[in-house]
Design an enzyme around this catalytic site. Structure first.
Site, PDB file in Angstrom:
ATOM      1  N   SER A 124      40.880 -58.981  30.886  1.00  0.00           N
ATOM      2  CA  SER A 124      39.734 -59.842  31.200  1.00  0.00           C
ATOM      3  C   SER A 124      39.117 -60.382  29.920  1.00  0.00           C
ATOM      4  O   SER A 124      39.145 -59.724  28.875  1.00  0.00           O
ATOM      5  CB  SER A 124      38.694 -59.005  31.950  1.00  0.00           C
ATOM      6  OG  SER A 124      37.467 -59.669  31.977  1.00  0.00           O
ATOM      7  N   TYR A 149      33.150 -51.004  32.996  1.00  0.00           N
ATOM      8  CA  TYR A 149      34.323 -51.728  33.507  1.00  0.00           C
ATOM      9  C   TYR A 149      35.095 -52.364  32.355  1.00  0.00           C
ATOM     10  O   TYR A 149      36.316 -52.198  32.231  1.00  0.00           O
ATOM     11  CB  TYR A 149      33.888 -52.814  34.504  1.00  0.00           C
ATOM     12  CG  TYR A 149      34.954 -53.863  34.732  1.00  0.00           C
ATOM     13  CD1 TYR A 149      36.096 -53.572  35.457  1.00  0.00           C
ATOM     14  CD2 TYR A 149      34.831 -55.152  34.181  1.00  0.00           C
ATOM     15  CE1 TYR A 149      37.089 -54.529  35.636  1.00  0.00           C
ATOM     16  CE2 TYR A 149      35.817 -56.107  34.362  1.00  0.00           C
ATOM     17  CZ  TYR A 149      36.944 -55.803  35.083  1.00  0.00           C
ATOM     18  OH  TYR A 149      37.929 -56.738  35.256  1.00  0.00           O
ATOM     19  N   LYS A 153      39.016 -51.836  30.451  1.00  0.00           N
ATOM     20  CA  LYS A 153      40.036 -52.851  30.127  1.00  0.00           C
ATOM     21  C   LYS A 153      40.457 -52.738  28.665  1.00  0.00           C
ATOM     22  O   LYS A 153      41.651 -52.792  28.335  1.00  0.00           O
ATOM     23  CB  LYS A 153      39.512 -54.265  30.412  1.00  0.00           C
ATOM     24  CG  LYS A 153      39.319 -54.573  31.879  1.00  0.00           C
ATOM     25  CD  LYS A 153      40.651 -54.560  32.643  1.00  0.00           C
ATOM     26  CE  LYS A 153      40.477 -54.865  34.107  1.00  0.00           C
ATOM     27  NZ  LYS A 153      41.662 -54.558  34.911  1.00  0.00           N
TER      28      LYS A 153
HETATM   29  N1  LIG Z   1      38.470 -61.288  39.943  1.00  0.00           N
HETATM   30  C1  LIG Z   1      38.014 -61.353  38.698  1.00  0.00           C
HETATM   31  O1  LIG Z   1      36.988 -61.999  38.437  1.00  0.00           O
HETATM   32  C2  LIG Z   1      38.763 -60.687  37.568  1.00  0.00           C
HETATM   33  C3  LIG Z   1      38.551 -61.110  36.244  1.00  0.00           C
HETATM   34  C4  LIG Z   1      39.234 -60.482  35.211  1.00  0.00           C
HETATM   35  C5  LIG Z   1      40.098 -59.428  35.490  1.00  0.00           C
HETATM   36  N2  LIG Z   1      40.278 -59.034  36.779  1.00  0.00           N
HETATM   37  C6  LIG Z   1      41.183 -57.898  37.043  1.00  0.00           C
HETATM   38  O2  LIG Z   1      42.262 -58.338  37.847  1.00  0.00           O
HETATM   39  C7  LIG Z   1      42.696 -57.289  38.710  1.00  0.00           C
HETATM   40  C8  LIG Z   1      42.709 -57.807  40.140  1.00  0.00           C
HETATM   41  O3  LIG Z   1      41.420 -58.300  40.456  1.00  0.00           O
HETATM   42  P1  LIG Z   1      41.044 -58.802  41.912  1.00  0.00           P
HETATM   43  O4  LIG Z   1      39.912 -59.757  41.752  1.00  0.00           O
HETATM   44  O5  LIG Z   1      42.253 -59.210  42.635  1.00  0.00           O
HETATM   45  O6  LIG Z   1      40.447 -57.438  42.508  1.00  0.00           O
HETATM   46  P2  LIG Z   1      40.641 -56.785  43.955  1.00  0.00           P
HETATM   47  O7  LIG Z   1      39.650 -55.678  44.050  1.00  0.00           O
HETATM   48  O8  LIG Z   1      40.624 -57.841  44.998  1.00  0.00           O
HETATM   49  O9  LIG Z   1      42.124 -56.196  43.860  1.00  0.00           O
HETATM   50  C9  LIG Z   1      42.405 -54.949  43.260  1.00  0.00           C
HETATM   51  C10 LIG Z   1      43.256 -54.153  44.246  1.00  0.00           C
HETATM   52  O10 LIG Z   1      43.574 -52.890  43.656  1.00  0.00           O
HETATM   53  C11 LIG Z   1      43.462 -51.894  44.650  1.00  0.00           C
HETATM   54  N3  LIG Z   1      43.226 -50.613  43.937  1.00  0.00           N
HETATM   55  C12 LIG Z   1      42.153 -50.268  43.184  1.00  0.00           C
HETATM   56  N4  LIG Z   1      42.329 -49.041  42.666  1.00  0.00           N
HETATM   57  C13 LIG Z   1      43.544 -48.602  43.085  1.00  0.00           C
HETATM   58  C14 LIG Z   1      44.284 -47.401  42.870  1.00  0.00           C
HETATM   59  N5  LIG Z   1      43.806 -46.394  42.113  1.00  0.00           N
HETATM   60  N6  LIG Z   1      45.508 -47.299  43.451  1.00  0.00           N
HETATM   61  C15 LIG Z   1      46.017 -48.304  44.223  1.00  0.00           C
HETATM   62  N7  LIG Z   1      45.339 -49.452  44.466  1.00  0.00           N
HETATM   63  C16 LIG Z   1      44.125 -49.605  43.893  1.00  0.00           C
HETATM   64  C17 LIG Z   1      42.326 -52.346  45.548  1.00  0.00           C
HETATM   65  O11 LIG Z   1      42.374 -51.806  46.847  1.00  0.00           O
HETATM   66  C18 LIG Z   1      42.535 -53.861  45.561  1.00  0.00           C
HETATM   67  O12 LIG Z   1      43.354 -54.277  46.633  1.00  0.00           O
HETATM   68  C19 LIG Z   1      41.727 -56.122  38.486  1.00  0.00           C
HETATM   69  O13 LIG Z   1      42.337 -55.226  37.566  1.00  0.00           O
HETATM   70  C20 LIG Z   1      40.529 -56.791  37.855  1.00  0.00           C
HETATM   71  O14 LIG Z   1      39.797 -55.912  37.029  1.00  0.00           O
HETATM   72  C21 LIG Z   1      39.651 -59.647  37.826  1.00  0.00           C
END
Ligand SMILES: NC(=O)c1ccc[n+]([C@@H]2O[C@H](COP(=O)([O-])OP(=O)(O)OC[C@H]3O[C@@H](n4cnc5c(N)ncnc54)[C@H](O)[C@@H]3O)[C@@H](O)[C@H]2O)c1
Length: 339
Positions: A124, A149, A153
Site C-alpha cells: 500500500s 495496519y 505492510k
Molecule cells: N482496498 C484498499 O483500499 C487497499 C489499499 C492498499 C492495499 N490494500 C490491500 O489489498 C489487499 C486486498 O484488499 P481488499 O480491499 O480486496 O480487501 P478485502 O477485505 O475485500 O479482501 C481481503 C480478503 O482476505 C480475506 N482474509 C483476511 N484475513 C485472512 C486470513 N487470515 N486467511 C484467509 N483469508 C483472509 C478476507 O476474508 C477478504 O476476503 C489487502 O491486503 C489490503 O490490505 C487494499
C-alpha cells in the site's frame, strides 16, 4: 499458470480472479471469509464461465495451508489476504499483527516447503509514511507507516524481501494507491461490512439511499478546493497490474524482489469525486464539512513511471468510469452481496 489467490473473495482479489481467467491462467481461491461473502464465488463463476476452486480456511492454520500446497501444484501466489481498516487497526492492533503477519508466515513457510517461489504481494502507498515527498517513488526510504495496519505492510514487505534475498522467493511488492470502481458488469464490487472507511463506498451508499449524508473531513487543507487529494485507481486497472506483475516475474526468474507503485499518477479531491459521482448516478450527494481526521494527509499520488516502463502497465480508466462502474454495482446490489 496455476495461481493461488489468497483473499480471492475480497474486493481486489475477486476482480483479479476474473482477469487471471481472461489471461489464460487458472486461479485457485483461499479465503477465510472474515471480510467477504461466499456468494462472491458464484458471481465469479458466472463472469468467467469457469468453476473457481475455492478453499475456505484461515491461512494462519499452518497445517491446512501446507496441505493445500502439497496437493495444489501452484506456480505462483497472489497474496491479498489481510485485514485492512486503518482506523480499526489502532483499536485492535494485536489482531492486525496476528492476522496479517501470521497469514504471511504460514503462507511463505508452505511455499518454501513445497518449492513455490513466486509471490505478488498487496502492499500500500501507506508504507511511504508522512514524510515522503509527493509524488511517491518506489526507492524512497525509510518506509514508515503511521498506523498498525500500515506497519503490518512495512513488516510484510521486509519479511518477504529478506526471504527473497536467500533466493527462496521471488517477490513483487505492489503498492496500491486508492482502489475504487467495480467490474463493468456490475456483478462484483466493493462490499464493506458496517460503516465504510473509504470515500467511494460511502458516496455510493449515500447515492443509493443507505446513508443520509457524507461527512467531508476537512476543507481547509492546502489544496485547490481545500479537500484532500488522493490518487484513485480503478480496480480493473489494479487487477490488470497483478497479471502484468505475475507475468513479469515469470519472464524474469532472476529477479528477486521489486516494488511497483500501482496508481494513476494524479490527485483528485474529495469534492471533485462527489461532483463526478453525482454526474454518473444522476443522484444528489448531500454532504457536510466535518473536522479533519487525525492522520489524514493533505495530498499524495504515485509516480507511476516504473510500472509503465518495466511492466508495460498503466492506469487507463478515468474518474468518470470509476464512478459509473461503482454506481452500476451499487445500484444493482444496494445491500451488497447476498449472504
Ligand atoms: N482496498 C484498499 O483500499 C487497499 C489499499 C492498499 C492495499 N490494500 C490491500 O489489498 C489487499 C486486498 O484488499 P481488499 O480491499 O480486496 O480487501 P478485502 O477485505 O475485500 O479482501 C481481503 C480478503 O482476505 C480475506 N482474509 C483476511 N484475513 C485472512 C486470513 N487470515 N486467511 C484467509 N483469508 C483472509 C478476507 O476474508 C477478504 O476476503 C489487502 O491486503 C489490503 O490490505 C487494499
Amino acid at each position: 499458470m496455476r495461481v493461488l489467490v489468497t483473499g480471492g473473495a475480497g474486493y481486489i482479489g475477486s476482480h483479479t480472479v476474473v482477469q487471471l481467467v481472461a489471461a489464460g491462467h487458472q486461479p485457485v481461491v483461499v479465503d477465510s471469509f472474515v471480510n467477504s461473502r461466499p456468494s462472491v464465488i458464484a458471481r465469479l463463476e458466472e463472469l468467467t464461465g469457469e468453476q473457481i476452486e475455492t478453499h475456505s480456511f484461515d491461512l494462519r492454520d499452518a497445517d491446512k495451508t501446507s496441505a493445500l500446497f502439497a496437493e495444489g501444484g501452484f506456480d505462483a501466489v497472489i497474496h491479498f489476504a489481510g485485514l485492512k481498516a486503518v482506523g480499526e487497526s489502532s483499536q485492535i492492533p494485536l489482531e492486525y499483527y496476528d492476522n496479517n503477519l501470521g497469514a504471511t508466515f504460514s503462507l511463505v513457510e508452505a511455499m518454501r516447503r513445497h518449492g513455490v517461489r513466486t509471490i505478488v504481494f498487496s502492499s500500500s502507498a501507506t508504507v511511504y509514511g508522512e514524510a515522503a515527498p509527493v509524488p511517491y517513488v518506489e526507492d524512497y526510504e525509510p518506509l514508515a507507516a503511521s498506523s498498525p495496519y500500515g506497519r503490518t505492510k512495512v513488516m510484510q514487505e521486509r519479511i518477504l524481501s529478506d526471504v527473497a534475498a536467500t533466493g527462496e522467493l521471488q517477490v513483487a511488492l505492489l503498492r496500491y494507491f486508492n482502489p475504487v470502481g467495480a467490474h463493468p458488469s456490475g456483478r462484483i464490487g466493493e462490499d464493506p461490512q458496517g460503516v465504510p472507511n473509504n470515500l467511494m463506498p460511502f458516496i455510493a451508499q449515500v447515492a443509493v439511499g443507505r446513508r443520509q449524508r457524507l461527512q467531508v473531513f476537512g476543507d481547509d487543507y492546502p489544496t485547490p478546493d481545500g479537500t484532500p487529494l488522493r490518487d484513485y485507481i480503478h480496480v480493473e486497472d489494479l487487477a490488470a497490474g497483478h497479471v502484468a506483475a505475475l507475468e513479469h516475474l515469470a519472464a524474469h526468474p532472476d529477479l528477486a524482489v521489486r516494488a511497483w507503485n500501482l496508481g494513476g499518477g494524479r490527485g483528485t479531491s474529495v469534492l471533485e469525486m462527489i461532483t463526478a459521482f453525482e454526474a454518473a448516478s444522476g443522484r444528489p450527494i448531500p454532504y457536510e464539512i466535518a473536522p479533519r481526521r487525525a492522520g489524514d494527509l493533505a495530498a499524495f499520488w504515485a509516480d507511476a513511471t516504473r510500472a509503465e516502463t518495466e511492466l508495460g502497465w498503466r492506469a487507463e480508466r478515468t474518474i468518470e468510469q470509476m464512478c459509473a462502474d461503482t454506481w452500476r454495482w451499487q445500484s444493482g446490489n444496494p445491500q451488497g452481496y447476498p449472504g
